[in-house]
Design a protein around this motif. Structure first.
Motif, PDB file in Angstrom:
ATOM      1  N   ILE A   2       0.820  -1.194   0.000  1.00 14.38           N
ATOM      2  CA  ILE A   2       0.000   0.000   0.000  1.00 14.38           C
ATOM      3  C   ILE A   2       0.866   1.261   0.000  1.00 14.38           C
ATOM      4  O   ILE A   2       1.958   1.296   0.577  1.00 14.38           O
ATOM      5  CB  ILE A   2      -0.943   0.006   1.221  1.00 14.38           C
ATOM      6  N   ASN A   3       0.381   2.285  -0.649  1.00 14.27           N
ATOM      7  CA  ASN A   3       1.036   3.592  -0.641  1.00 14.27           C
ATOM      8  C   ASN A   3       0.656   4.297   0.658  1.00 14.27           C
ATOM      9  O   ASN A   3      -0.417   4.897   0.769  1.00 14.27           O
ATOM     10  CB  ASN A   3       0.587   4.408  -1.859  1.00 14.27           C
ATOM     11  N   THR A   4       1.522   4.186   1.656  1.00 15.53           N
ATOM     12  CA  THR A   4       1.182   4.730   2.975  1.00 15.53           C
ATOM     13  C   THR A   4       1.127   6.256   2.968  1.00 15.53           C
ATOM     14  O   THR A   4       0.300   6.857   3.668  1.00 15.53           O
ATOM     15  CB  THR A   4       2.191   4.257   4.034  1.00 15.53           C
ATOM     16  N   LYS A   5       2.010   6.888   2.205  1.00 13.74           N
ATOM     17  CA  LYS A   5       2.013   8.354   2.142  1.00 13.74           C
ATOM     18  C   LYS A   5       0.673   8.871   1.627  1.00 13.74           C
ATOM     19  O   LYS A   5       0.091   9.821   2.172  1.00 13.74           O
ATOM     20  CB  LYS A   5       3.150   8.830   1.241  1.00 13.74           C
ATOM     21  N   LYS A   6       0.167   8.206   0.593  1.00 13.92           N
ATOM     22  CA  LYS A   6      -1.138   8.601   0.034  1.00 13.92           C
ATOM     23  C   LYS A   6      -2.251   8.331   1.043  1.00 13.92           C
ATOM     24  O   LYS A   6      -3.195   9.124   1.176  1.00 13.92           O
ATOM     25  CB  LYS A   6      -1.399   7.818  -1.253  1.00 13.92           C
ATOM     26  N   THR A   7      -2.146   7.222   1.771  1.00 14.72           N
ATOM     27  CA  THR A   7      -3.179   6.864   2.753  1.00 14.72           C
ATOM     28  C   THR A   7      -3.259   7.896   3.869  1.00 14.72           C
ATOM     29  O   THR A   7      -4.345   8.340   4.254  1.00 14.72           O
ATOM     30  CB  THR A   7      -2.892   5.474   3.352  1.00 14.72           C
ATOM     31  N   PHE A   8      -2.106   8.319   4.396  1.00 17.11           N
ATOM     32  CA  PHE A   8      -2.103   9.334   5.452  1.00 17.11           C
ATOM     33  C   PHE A   8      -2.640  10.670   4.940  1.00 17.11           C
ATOM     34  O   PHE A   8      -3.358  11.373   5.659  1.00 17.11           O
ATOM     35  CB  PHE A   8      -0.691   9.514   6.020  1.00 17.11           C
ATOM     36  N   ALA A   9      -2.306  11.016   3.701  1.00 22.09           N
ATOM     37  CA  ALA A   9      -2.797  12.273   3.128  1.00 22.09           C
ATOM     38  C   ALA A   9      -4.314  12.243   2.952  1.00 22.09           C
ATOM     39  O   ALA A   9      -5.016  13.211   3.295  1.00 22.09           O
ATOM     40  CB  ALA A   9      -2.105  12.532   1.787  1.00 22.09           C
ATOM     41  N   LEU A  10      -4.832  11.135   2.440  1.00 19.99           N
ATOM     42  CA  LEU A  10      -6.286  10.999   2.264  1.00 19.99           C
ATOM     43  C   LEU A  10      -7.013  11.051   3.597  1.00 19.99           C
ATOM     44  O   LEU A  10      -8.077  11.666   3.724  1.00 19.99           O
ATOM     45  CB  LEU A  10      -6.602   9.671   1.569  1.00 19.99           C
ATOM     46  N   ALA A  11      -6.431  10.415   4.601  1.00 23.81           N
ATOM     47  CA  ALA A  11      -7.044  10.405   5.924  1.00 23.81           C
ATOM     48  C   ALA A  11      -7.141  11.821   6.478  1.00 23.81           C
ATOM     49  O   ALA A  11      -8.172  12.225   7.027  1.00 23.81           O
ATOM     50  CB  ALA A  11      -6.227   9.525   6.866  1.00 23.81           C
ATOM     51  N   SER A  12      -6.078  12.571   6.345  1.00 24.63           N
ATOM     52  CA  SER A  12      -6.076  13.944   6.849  1.00 24.63           C
ATOM     53  C   SER A  12      -7.104  14.805   6.133  1.00 24.63           C
ATOM     54  O   SER A  12      -7.836  15.580   6.755  1.00 24.63           O
ATOM     55  CB  SER A  12      -4.668  14.536   6.683  1.00 24.63           C
ATOM     56  N   GLN A  13      -7.186  14.624   4.818  1.00 31.37           N
ATOM     57  CA  GLN A  13      -8.139  15.406   4.020  1.00 31.37           C
ATOM     58  C   GLN A  13      -9.587  15.066   4.349  1.00 31.37           C
ATOM     59  O   GLN A  13     -10.482  15.915   4.232  1.00 31.37           O
ATOM     60  CB  GLN A  13      -7.885  15.165   2.524  1.00 31.37           C
ATOM     61  N   SER A  14      -9.835  13.851   4.785  1.00 35.91           N
ATOM     62  CA  SER A  14     -11.213  13.410   5.043  1.00 35.91           C
ATOM     63  C   SER A  14     -11.640  13.633   6.499  1.00 35.91           C
ATOM     64  O   SER A  14     -12.718  13.205   6.885  1.00 35.91           O
ATOM     65  CB  SER A  14     -11.360  11.935   4.692  1.00 35.91           C
ATOM     66  N   GLY A  15     -10.787  14.276   7.286  1.00 32.66           N
ATOM     67  CA  GLY A  15     -11.173  14.594   8.650  1.00 32.66           C
ATOM     68  C   GLY A  15     -10.789  13.559   9.686  1.00 32.66           C
ATOM     69  O   GLY A  15     -11.230  13.634  10.837  1.00 32.66           O
TER      70      GLY A  15
END
Length: 441
Positions: A2-15
């Motif tokens: 999994i692309n962890t960097k993308k996952t953390f960014a998406l999580a932050s953007q989604s609240g």
């Protein structure tokens, strides 16, 4: 992966206020030898990701084995949806990290050189050795398993921890026959030290254990002093120490409630949790990322600590003890990592020699059905040997031992020096119990 960097960014953007990713990859090879033929060989390589995230103060969970480009969005969506239906008001923090982590050696590169063909030959040789040790050996099956796993824990706070371990399991199931009577026993080794792969020792241990059971009969009912061998001791100890888990205490379902720094066992009993071992059992961090450390749970009979994860520690206003363990669903529970009962200075033979008439118990059955984990009352089928005039004598079978787990640990009279690491992750020697009720004939 999994692309962890993308996952953390998406999580932050989604609240999602904080996100934790816990990934475990396990590769396993298992083979089963019977009649000098490999009947079954399987291999598996699986990776599972468990994720947790805080949404408006509520913890949401997600898990997946599909770690492709769609995984980051799937995880974020699942966490948000799951957090909306959670009714648990307990605090569920995501950990920023400990100041220091000890290094442990849990991976042995030499094991990677043990080829599949060598594992097959080892299984066949062990089976042959067992069959030719005694004419009464009627049947043998051997299983060999090799496993390597890597765990990675990382979160929104920049914490990233890794642990890699490998180990082998060798298990021999042996049936012996004398006339119409059949008895079985097993020998096993779990380790990542290749020097423990001694075919002669494994074969002799299993055959001797099986042959010793032939002719077993019930003894007279009564109360006897009893010695439990290391394997039986480990099973009882595992149930006993679960009462030191803080969550059970907080739910008022532990006999150890209110017993901190008070005697709960005989002075002979010192039980230590030792996660910082340089073998396949070790780990420098728990499943929340808290640094582990070796610690006494019971010291000379006195309860020294409860076992905490972050959530239960907050309830009691203390620090986590590094005992968080992830359940199958990804939620955080509490457990122990390698419990060790401190051995004594007495040889087992001398312990047996201290008993005029008693029993040496080598196995018990029905622990999960016959043990009440709350009251500690138990009634279990058992087998072993009689002790007469300080010597191990005829085999005993078809008996039931009964008592109370907590009273029994207060009645430990001696601890032997013959420590052994059990397959359930408990290392302990034999122990002597002052008196136990036995139903026989």
């Amino acid at each position: 992966m999994i692309n962890t960097k993308k996952t953390f960014a998406l999580a932050s953007q989604s609240g999602i206020e904080a996100l934790e990713l816990f990934t475990r990859r396990t590769a396993k090879l298992s083979l089963h030898s019977y009649h000098n033929e490999v009947e079954n060989m399987t291999s598996a390589d699986t990776t599972t990701l468990w994720a947790r995230g805080l949404v408006n103060g509520k913890m949401g969970y997600a898990s997946t084995e599909l770690l492709d480009s769609s995984a980051p969005q799937f995880i974020v969506n699942q966490i948000r949806e799951n957090a909306q239906i959670i009714n648990d008001d307990k605090p569920q923090p995501i950990f920023k990290g400990s100041e220091k982590y000890k290094r442990v050696k849990t991976y042995n590169a030499q094991l990677e050189e043990w080829t599949t063909q060598q594992k097959v030959e080892f299984a066949k040789q062990l089976e042959s050795k067992i069959r030719y040790l005694d004419s009464r050996v009627d049947d043998v099956s051997v299983e060999v398993e090799y496993s390597v796993s890597e765990t990675v824990l990382e979160n929104s706070y920049g914490l990233k921890l890794k642990n890699k371990r490998n180990y082998f399991v060798v298990f021999a199931d042996i049936v012996v026959k004398d006339g119409d009577v059949k008895k079985n026993a097993y020998a096993f080794v779990v380790d990542n030290d290749m020097s423990k792969l001694n075919i002669d020792e494994i074969a002799r241990e299993g055959v001797d254990k099986a042959l010793a059971k032939l002719g077993g009969q019930p003894c007279k009912s009564g109360k006897y002093p009893v010695i439990f061998n290391p394997e039986v001791t480990a099973n009882f100890l595992n149930f006993f120490v679960q009462n030191a888990i803080a969550e059970e205490v907080q739910k008022h379902s532990s006999v150890f409630e209110g017993k901190l720094n008070q005697p709960v066992a005989s002075k002979c009993v010192t039980i230590t949790e030792m996660p910082l071992r340089n073998d396949y059992t070790g780990t420098s961090f728990d499943d929340e990322g808290v640094a582990t450390y070796n610690k006494p749970i019971i010291n000379k009979g006195v309860l020294s600590t409860y076992a905490y994860n972050l959530s239960t520690a907050l309830v009691d206003g203390v620090q986590s003890t590094g005992n968080a363990q992830r359940t199958a669903g990804g939620k955080i529970g509490t457990g122990f990592n390698t419990l060790v009962l401190k051995p004594g200075n007495t040889r087992e033979e001398h312990m047996i020699g201290s008993i005029g008439e008693g029993l040496y118990i080598t196995s018990v059955q029905g622990l999960h059905a016959g043990m009440n984990p709350n009251s500690g009352n138990f009634s279990l089928q058992a087998e072993g040997f009689a002790i007469h005039n300080g010597e191990k004598a005829e085999p005993i079978a078809l008996i039931t031992i009964a008592g109370n787990l907590f009273e029994m640990f207060r009645d430990v009279k001696a601890v032997a020096s013959n420590s052994k690491l059990n397959y359930i992750g408990v290392e302990c020697p034999s122990i002597k119990i002052g008196s136990l009720s036995v139903s026989g004939k």
